[in-house]
Design an enzyme around this catalytic site. Structure first.
Site, PDB file in Angstrom:
ATOM      1  N   ASP A  85     -25.719   0.390  24.178  1.00 37.88           N
ATOM      2  CA  ASP A  85     -27.057   0.552  24.734  1.00 37.88           C
ATOM      3  C   ASP A  85     -27.968   0.979  23.600  1.00 37.88           C
ATOM      4  O   ASP A  85     -27.780   0.532  22.472  1.00 37.88           O
ATOM      5  CB  ASP A  85     -27.055   1.540  25.900  1.00 37.88           C
ATOM      6  N   HIS A 143     -26.764  -9.301  11.767  1.00 35.85           N
ATOM      7  CA  HIS A 143     -25.689 -10.293  11.817  1.00 35.85           C
ATOM      8  C   HIS A 143     -24.991 -10.184  13.169  1.00 35.85           C
ATOM      9  O   HIS A 143     -24.715  -9.079  13.653  1.00 35.85           O
ATOM     10  CB  HIS A 143     -24.657 -10.057  10.707  1.00 35.85           C
TER      11      HIS A 143
END
Length: 558
Positions: free
Chosen positions: A219, A294
């Protein structure tokens, strides 16, 4: 070890100039921990605490605080401690909390395990850089319970720092900064379960500097909520996380002068998510600079119709003067979730949005898209017009990689998550948080056998990198990493010369703090940020707890 007040000397820290325009003044404690320890030291072992992992630390910690709250240092030595009753430490001044041990949650109440409120000139740290809170949240999560206690919350704390400390496996949120002012957070590792509702750091405050922090969860990594003003967040390592964000925003949003800089995001939900659904108010003057990503699902995601929160009454939150600059790397699947998504409210189109030097490419497939709605500015799908009227979604698809998208990876990128139903190990605090960037302050444990003290200066002086003191040594010498190279300076009334941070320093302008109005309802504490229903609970003693966000629960997009 405990600060030896006879052998550890404080030094006057040469602090950076206002670290960016987003900081309006000094941050950090006003006096060093060594000075506080010399005034008085309250060792929890002298108040009944035992490092046996079973005796409750709650009462001894509260008693030690009561004796040192008017000036002193509360000391939790190395060892394993149990916390079954939560500690609410209220009204301290010129005090420090040195936690060199590991505090294990053994209680099951909601609320906040350690709640520090109405304090000034405060510092929480571990002199060994190994002090930690272990929330053992998996014991809740295995029963599908996501509303257990939070680990650490600061409310109405002024002139403070939290550093060299580790937070692990919270049953709920890990660290909240609620209506605080002039604070510095740095050299921390936060490791939570792979599920929504387990936020890393949530900030709704004024004049706060968060830097050199690693977060693992699913989160919020480091997120700004409202109301907030003058927040600088840099050198953040979102290592298999939800990613950094702003929001979620609802009614009467008041957020301005926010900088995120040097943010590295790996295998997360997003690199930056600005989220709302209806509502009112504004978010303005935001810089999102030097991002590397990435393996993330989304890259830049501005979503004014965020489906994970219920719609709020209002035409929408007005977004303006947002600059996105120097983003590099790759997203997981650009044909499904493109790297640029700027969806603004039709009732409050966003404007003065700038996207420049932005080069992302897909890891899977051979195309990606850019999508905008009711969004004005320059770059990609943004429309250039002075007539800020709503318009439908426009999407463009490209099938060739942009030049210059390649970006380095971090060696410590995780290869898998930690789940949410098994014990999560306590990590060490890393010494690198963004490729090529040296942390502003050395870890206290790695301070080259020196003791790095907090800056001792008048409130007018700019404070920063406010590490207190580490091992006992005959004299204190500042570690070279703790003070960035000087470029320009501000001289205070104390004639302290302040070098600026290494990246993008500029003189800050002093601005007034936002208004934090108390809500109606139980207690006298302020209303927390508005979020989607899911994980908030009412706090202790009439406290109105902030409402948590449900997030994308358990989703991993790689």
């Amino acid at each position: 070890m405990l600060l030896d007040k006879l052998s550890v000397l404080s030094f006057l820290g040469l602090a950076p100039i206002f670290a960016a325009a987003q900081l309006s003044g000094s941050v950090g404690p006003l006096t060093s921990a060594s000075t506080k320890a010399a005034t008085k030291t309250c060792n929890v072992l002298d108040y009944g605490a035992k490092a046996d992992k079973s005796t409750d630390l709650g009462a001894p910690l509260a008693s030690a605080f009561a004796d040192c709250k008017s000036g002193g240092l509360v000391y939790v030595p190395s060892g394993d401690y149990a916390l079954s009753t939560w500690a609410r430490l209220s009204g301290g001044e010129a005090w420090a909390l040195q936690i060199d041990g590991i505090i294990y949650r053994t209680g099951t109440d909601g609320g906040n395990m350690i709640y520090i409120e109405h304090s000034s000139d405060f510092e929480l740290f571990s002199s060994t850089s190994e002090g930690a809170m272990q929330g053992l949240g998996y014991e809740f999560h295995a029963d599908d319970n996501w509303s257990g206690p939070r680990l650490l919350r600061l409310y109405e704390v002024t002139d403070f720092s939290v550093h060299d400390f580790i937070l692990v496996d919270s049953p709920s949120f890990h660290f909240s900064l609620d209506t605080c002012t002039n604070g510095e957070i740095y050299n921390m590792a936060i490791r939570g379960g792979n599920h929504g509702g387990l936020d890393g750091i949530d900030v709704w405050s004024n004049n706060i500097w968060v830097h050199d922090v690693e977060v693992t969860n699913k989160d919020e990594c480091v997120t700004v909520k409202g109301p907030s003003k003058n927040i600088l967040i840099e050198s953040i390592y979102c290592n298999w996380s939800g990613g950094c964000g702003m929001g979620s925003f609802g009614s009467d949003t008041n957020v301005s002068d926010i900088t995120y800089r040097n943010i590295y995001t790996w295998s997360s939900n997003n690199m930056m998510l600005i989220k709302s659904n209806g509502g009112s108010g504004f978010v303005e003057n935001v810089l999102l600079e030097n991002f590397i990503g990435h393996g993330n699902a989304y890259s830049l995601d501005i979503d004014s119709y965020w489906a994970s929160m219920s719609a709020v009454d209002g035409d929408g939150v007005q977004l303006s003067n947002i600059t996105v600059k120097n983003w590099k790397g790759t997203e997981a699947y650009g044909a499904e979730r493109g790297p640029v998504k700027v969806v603004c409210a039709d009732g409050a189109p966003c404007y003065d949005i700038t996207i420049e030097d932005f080069a992302m490419w897909t890891e899977e497939g051979d195309s990606q898209w850019y999508s905008c709605e009711s969004a004005y500015g320059s770059g990609y799908c943004l429309q250039d017009s002075d007539d800020h009227v709503s318009y439908s979604v426009t999407t463009s698809t490209v099938s060739s990689a942009p030049s210059g998208y390649s970006a380095t990876s971090m060696a410590a990128d995780l290869t898998t998550d930690f789940g949410s139903t098994v014990s999560i190990p306590i990590p060490t605090i890393p010494t690198s948080f963004y490729p090529g960037a040296t942390p502003y302050s050395a870890l206290m444990a790695n301070s080259a056998s020196t003791a790095a003290a907090s800056s001792i200066a008048s409130h007018a002086t700019v404070h920063s990198s406010s590490a207190s003191v580490a091992a006992s040594v005959p004299s204190a010498v500042a570690p070279s990493e703790s003070i960035p190279a000087a470029t320009s300076a501000v001289v205070s009334s104390a004639a302290a010369i302040a070098p600026s941070p290494a990246v993008g320093a500029q003189e800050g302008s002093t601005t007034s703090a936002p208004s934090f109005a108390a809500p109606s309802g139980a207690g006298n504490s302020p209303q927390g940020p508005t979020g989607a229903s899911g994980f908030g609970e009412k706090g202790q003693q009439g406290e109105q707890g902030e409402q948590g966000e449900q997030g994308e629960q358990g989703v991993c997009y790689v």
